[in-house]
Design a protein around this motif. Structure first.
Motif, PDB file in Angstrom:
ATOM      1  N   PHE A 286       0.998  -1.079  -0.137  1.00  0.00           N
ATOM      2  CA  PHE A 286      -0.365   0.200  -0.243  1.00  0.00           C
ATOM      3  C   PHE A 286       0.873   0.778  -0.046  1.00  0.00           C
ATOM      4  N   ALA A 287       0.222   2.301  -0.616  1.00  0.00           N
ATOM      5  CA  ALA A 287       0.448   3.508  -0.689  1.00  0.00           C
ATOM      6  C   ALA A 287      -0.165   5.024  -0.313  1.00  0.00           C
ATOM      7  N   PRO A 288       0.943   5.783   0.677  1.00  0.00           N
ATOM      8  CA  PRO A 288      -0.067   6.778   0.846  1.00  0.00           C
ATOM      9  C   PRO A 288      -0.935   7.707  -1.074  1.00  0.00           C
ATOM     10  N   ILE A 289      -1.947   7.634  -1.012  1.00  0.00           N
ATOM     11  CA  ILE A 289      -2.607   8.216  -1.903  1.00  0.00           C
ATOM     12  C   ILE A 289      -3.534  10.063  -1.501  1.00  0.00           C
ATOM     13  N   THR A 290      -4.041  10.387  -2.564  1.00  0.00           N
ATOM     14  CA  THR A 290      -4.573  11.635  -1.589  1.00  0.00           C
ATOM     15  C   THR A 290      -6.244  11.317  -2.036  1.00  0.00           C
ATOM     16  N   TRP A 291      -7.087  12.115  -1.298  1.00  0.00           N
ATOM     17  CA  TRP A 291      -8.221  11.473  -1.464  1.00  0.00           C
ATOM     18  C   TRP A 291      -8.745  11.797  -3.394  1.00  0.00           C
ATOM     19  N   GLU A 292      -8.471  12.859  -3.772  1.00  0.00           N
ATOM     20  CA  GLU A 292      -8.855  12.821  -5.238  1.00  0.00           C
ATOM     21  C   GLU A 292      -8.194  11.628  -6.455  1.00  0.00           C
ATOM     22  N   ASP A 293      -7.292  11.214  -5.636  1.00  0.00           N
ATOM     23  CA  ASP A 293      -6.681  10.212  -6.204  1.00  0.00           C
ATOM     24  C   ASP A 293      -7.252   9.145  -6.808  1.00  0.00           C
ATOM     25  N   ALA A 294      -7.501   8.668  -5.158  1.00  0.00           N
ATOM     26  CA  ALA A 294      -8.221   7.367  -4.627  1.00  0.00           C
ATOM     27  C   ALA A 294      -9.347   7.406  -5.461  1.00  0.00           C
ATOM     28  N   LEU A 295     -10.632   8.301  -5.463  1.00  0.00           N
ATOM     29  CA  LEU A 295     -11.748   8.568  -6.291  1.00  0.00           C
ATOM     30  C   LEU A 295     -11.971   8.898  -7.529  1.00  0.00           C
ATOM     31  N   ASP A 296     -10.705   9.255  -8.101  1.00  0.00           N
ATOM     32  CA  ASP A 296      -9.851   8.939  -9.521  1.00  0.00           C
ATOM     33  C   ASP A 296     -10.188   7.018  -9.467  1.00  0.00           C
ATOM     34  N   ARG A 297      -9.773   6.643  -9.200  1.00  0.00           N
ATOM     35  CA  ARG A 297      -9.260   5.328  -9.426  1.00  0.00           C
ATOM     36  C   ARG A 297     -10.540   4.538  -8.852  1.00  0.00           C
ATOM     37  N   ILE A 298     -11.398   4.878  -8.201  1.00  0.00           N
ATOM     38  CA  ILE A 298     -12.597   4.242  -8.024  1.00  0.00           C
ATOM     39  C   ILE A 298     -12.927   4.364  -9.509  1.00  0.00           C
ATOM     40  N   ALA A 299     -13.479   5.705  -9.613  1.00  0.00           N
ATOM     41  CA  ALA A 299     -14.536   6.305 -10.656  1.00  0.00           C
ATOM     42  C   ALA A 299     -13.995   5.251 -11.990  1.00  0.00           C
ATOM     43  N   ARG A 300     -12.742   5.455 -12.204  1.00  0.00           N
ATOM     44  CA  ARG A 300     -12.529   4.666 -13.942  1.00  0.00           C
ATOM     45  C   ARG A 300     -12.928   3.444 -13.721  1.00  0.00           C
ATOM     46  N   ALA A 301     -12.437   2.570 -12.200  1.00  0.00           N
ATOM     47  CA  ALA A 301     -12.719   0.986 -11.987  1.00  0.00           C
ATOM     48  C   ALA A 301     -14.086   0.658 -12.596  1.00  0.00           C
ATOM     49  N   LEU A 302     -15.289   1.716 -12.194  1.00  0.00           N
ATOM     50  CA  LEU A 302     -16.476   1.577 -12.154  1.00  0.00           C
ATOM     51  C   LEU A 302     -16.882   1.545 -13.156  1.00  0.00           C
ATOM     52  N   LYS A 303     -16.278   3.320 -14.354  1.00  0.00           N
ATOM     53  CA  LYS A 303     -16.570   3.195 -15.637  1.00  0.00           C
ATOM     54  C   LYS A 303     -16.339   1.921 -16.106  1.00  0.00           C
ATOM     55  N   ASP A 304     -15.203   1.468 -15.995  1.00  0.00           N
ATOM     56  CA  ASP A 304     -14.656   0.373 -17.119  1.00  0.00           C
ATOM     57  C   ASP A 304     -15.494  -0.824 -17.049  1.00  0.00           C
ATOM     58  N   ASP A 305     -15.586  -1.329 -15.847  1.00  0.00           N
ATOM     59  CA  ASP A 305     -16.082  -2.031 -15.088  1.00  0.00           C
ATOM     60  C   ASP A 305     -17.745  -2.150 -16.090  1.00  0.00           C
ATOM     61  N   ARG A 306     -19.006  -1.407 -16.027  1.00  0.00           N
ATOM     62  CA  ARG A 306     -19.703  -0.856 -16.310  1.00  0.00           C
ATOM     63  C   ARG A 306     -19.687  -0.596 -18.344  1.00  0.00           C
ATOM     64  N   ASP A 307     -18.343  -0.653 -18.576  1.00  0.00           N
ATOM     65  CA  ASP A 307     -18.765  -0.680 -20.256  1.00  0.00           C
ATOM     66  C   ASP A 307     -17.909  -1.719 -20.825  1.00  0.00           C
ATOM     67  N   ALA A 308     -17.725  -2.157 -19.535  1.00  0.00           N
ATOM     68  CA  ALA A 308     -16.823  -3.587 -20.627  1.00  0.00           C
ATOM     69  C   ALA A 308     -18.464  -5.062 -20.296  1.00  0.00           C
TER      70      ALA A 308
END
Length: 75
Positions: free
Chosen positions: A1-23
């Motif tokens: 694990f590596a510390p990241i900002t809330w903005e980076d965490a939310l961006d990663r979550i949003a990207r994962a959800l979008k990719d899964d929904r698109d697929a």
């Protein structure tokens, strides 16, 4: 694990959800009937929220096409 900002965490979550929904989003079933469902991702909401908050949570999840929506009240 590596510390990241809330903005980076939310961006990663949003990207994962979008990719899964698109697929995995199903617009129609085998008979060609529109179903608009997303069955590979679920949503767990808080049981101690207000009725208004729960209503909006379900509306957002259903609007995205999520079928699996549950509350922690049954846990």
């Amino acid at each position: 694990f590596a510390p990241i900002t809330w903005e980076d965490a939310l961006d990663r979550i949003a990207r994962a959800l979008k990719d899964d929904r698109d697929a995995n989003f199903l617009q129609t079933n085998e008979a060609g009937v529109p179903v608009n469902r997303w069955t590979t991702t679920g949503f767990l909401m808080c049981s101690s929220s207000s009725n208004e908050s729960s209503y909006l949570t379900v509306k957002v999840a259903r609007g995205l096409g999520m079928v699996g929506i549950d509350t922690q009240a049954r846990v």
